[in-house]
Design an enzyme around this catalytic site. Sequence first.
Site, PDB file in Angstrom:
ATOM      1  N   ASP A  48       0.839  -1.203   0.000  1.00  0.00           N
ATOM      2  CA  ASP A  48       0.000   0.000   0.000  1.00  0.00           C
ATOM      3  C   ASP A  48       0.879   1.260   0.000  1.00  0.00           C
ATOM      4  OD1 ASP A  48       0.868  -0.154   2.604  1.00  0.00           O
ATOM      5  OD2 ASP A  48      -1.120   0.017   3.528  1.00  0.00           O
ATOM      6  N   SER A  49       2.215   1.057  -0.015  1.00  0.00           N
ATOM      7  CA  SER A  49       3.128   2.171  -0.273  1.00  0.00           C
ATOM      8  C   SER A  49       2.821   2.790  -1.630  1.00  0.00           C
ATOM      9  CB  SER A  49       4.585   1.695  -0.219  1.00  0.00           C
ATOM     10  OG  SER A  49       4.766   0.577  -1.066  1.00  0.00           O
ATOM     11  N   ASP A  87      -1.064  -6.120  -0.031  1.00  0.00           N
ATOM     12  CA  ASP A  87      -1.467  -5.521   1.246  1.00  0.00           C
ATOM     13  C   ASP A  87      -2.971  -5.380   1.358  1.00  0.00           C
ATOM     14  OD1 ASP A  87       0.744  -5.011   2.846  1.00  0.00           O
ATOM     15  OD2 ASP A  87       1.228  -3.128   1.832  1.00  0.00           O
ATOM     16  N   LYS A 117      -0.985  -9.323   3.116  1.00  0.00           N
ATOM     17  CA  LYS A 117      -0.181  -8.816   4.240  1.00  0.00           C
ATOM     18  C   LYS A 117      -1.051  -7.909   5.098  1.00  0.00           C
ATOM     19  CE  LYS A 117       3.397  -5.807   3.707  1.00  0.00           C
ATOM     20  NZ  LYS A 117       2.907  -4.612   4.409  1.00  0.00           N
ATOM     21  N   GLU A 119      -0.895  -5.445   8.696  1.00  0.00           N
ATOM     22  CA  GLU A 119      -0.028  -4.786   9.684  1.00  0.00           C
ATOM     23  C   GLU A 119      -0.577  -5.011  11.092  1.00  0.00           C
ATOM     24  OE1 GLU A 119       0.528  -0.646   8.796  1.00  0.00           O
ATOM     25  OE2 GLU A 119       1.287  -1.065   6.777  1.00  0.00           O
ATOM     26  N   GLU A 186       9.776  -3.897   9.973  1.00  0.00           N
ATOM     27  CA  GLU A 186      10.093  -2.602   9.352  1.00  0.00           C
ATOM     28  C   GLU A 186      10.681  -1.647  10.382  1.00  0.00           C
ATOM     29  OE1 GLU A 186       7.050  -0.796   6.936  1.00  0.00           O
ATOM     30  OE2 GLU A 186       8.233   1.029   6.661  1.00  0.00           O
TER      31      GLU A 186
HETATM   32  O1  KIV Z   1       3.622  -1.118   1.512  1.00  0.00           O
HETATM   33  C1  KIV Z   1       4.812  -1.475   1.481  1.00  0.00           C
HETATM   34  O2  KIV Z   1       5.561  -1.224   0.527  1.00  0.00           O
HETATM   35  C2  KIV Z   1       5.312  -2.212   2.625  1.00  0.00           C
HETATM   36  C3  KIV Z   1       6.792  -2.424   2.701  1.00  0.00           C
HETATM   37  C4  KIV Z   1       7.418  -1.191   3.196  1.00  0.00           C
HETATM   38  C5  KIV Z   1       7.132  -3.607   3.523  1.00  0.00           C
HETATM   39  O3  KIV Z   1       4.570  -2.585   3.470  1.00  0.00           O
END
Ligand code: KIV
Length: 289
Positions: A48-49, A87, A117, A119, A186
């Site tokens: 989600d970056s 994510d 993924k 968090e 992270e």
């Molecule tokens: O969203 C992302 O790119 C991430 C990485 C920083 C692990 O969660």
Amino acid sequence: MAAKHALNIVKMKKMKQEQIPLTMITAYDYPSARLAEEAGVDLILVGDSLGNVVLGYDTTIPVTIEDMVYHSRSVARGAANTFIVTDLPFMTYHGSVDETMRHVRRVMQEGRAHAVKLEGGAEIAPTVQAVVQAGVPVLGHIGLTPQSVNQIGGYRIQGKDEADARRLMADAKALEQAGAFAVVLELVTEEVAQAISKELAIPTIGIGAGRGCDGQVLVFHDVLKYAPEYREKKFVKTYADIGDQIRKGISEYVQDVKTRAFPGEQHVFTADETVLNGLYGKGKVDAES
Ligand code: KIV
């Protein structure tokens, strides 16, 4: 044709036992995924970056499930033979189990991911367990968790004091216990990340978490200097400056058009002379040009 994934979650655990590092990079669209696969990464993260590096937000919080599904599907088309983790974005796994499962279903079926993924640590372990029990591999993510940046109070290094180190270890174990196949660490101090990596049977994948992790993940735009504001991170190594190359390329194109150097003779299509004569009359085209 069925995709022939080189990797699965069983092999990832075996790689940890054999001390073979896992390589992961983010990708957000067809070309970035395709290049990452051709370069030989083990896993692609549709992070989600993308909120920061693709959509231009300040944080990952505005990213929606639609954004993730859309980008995940593009990545899946570009990297049909790579294990893809996508994510679950902000607040899509904190409601009811049914609601979480709807989002997981979308990412897996529409986004064509192989895993999701989430968090969070011990507090989301029951959710992780429910998703795993539904047959969906889960990658955990602890340490600096960007979706909680407003609660954490900024992008701070985690695991600096004893209480924090103990909490991170407990979170990592809770995720392993819940069935996560690996955990992203992270911005965690190297010593704490190493201790967690030694303690867990599942792989740890570090980003800003030092040399003791079982694998590493970086953001595509950081590795390739695609977004200038991402240049200055201590934990990032940049391997190319494609931002500069793109800027130079576009600026040359602009110059060429302004100076009429482009299109050149080699770029144009010409019509047959007899057709031109029929259309415009003999000699008319030459006379007018
Ligand atoms: O969203 C992302 O790119 C991430 C990485 C920083 C692990 O969660």
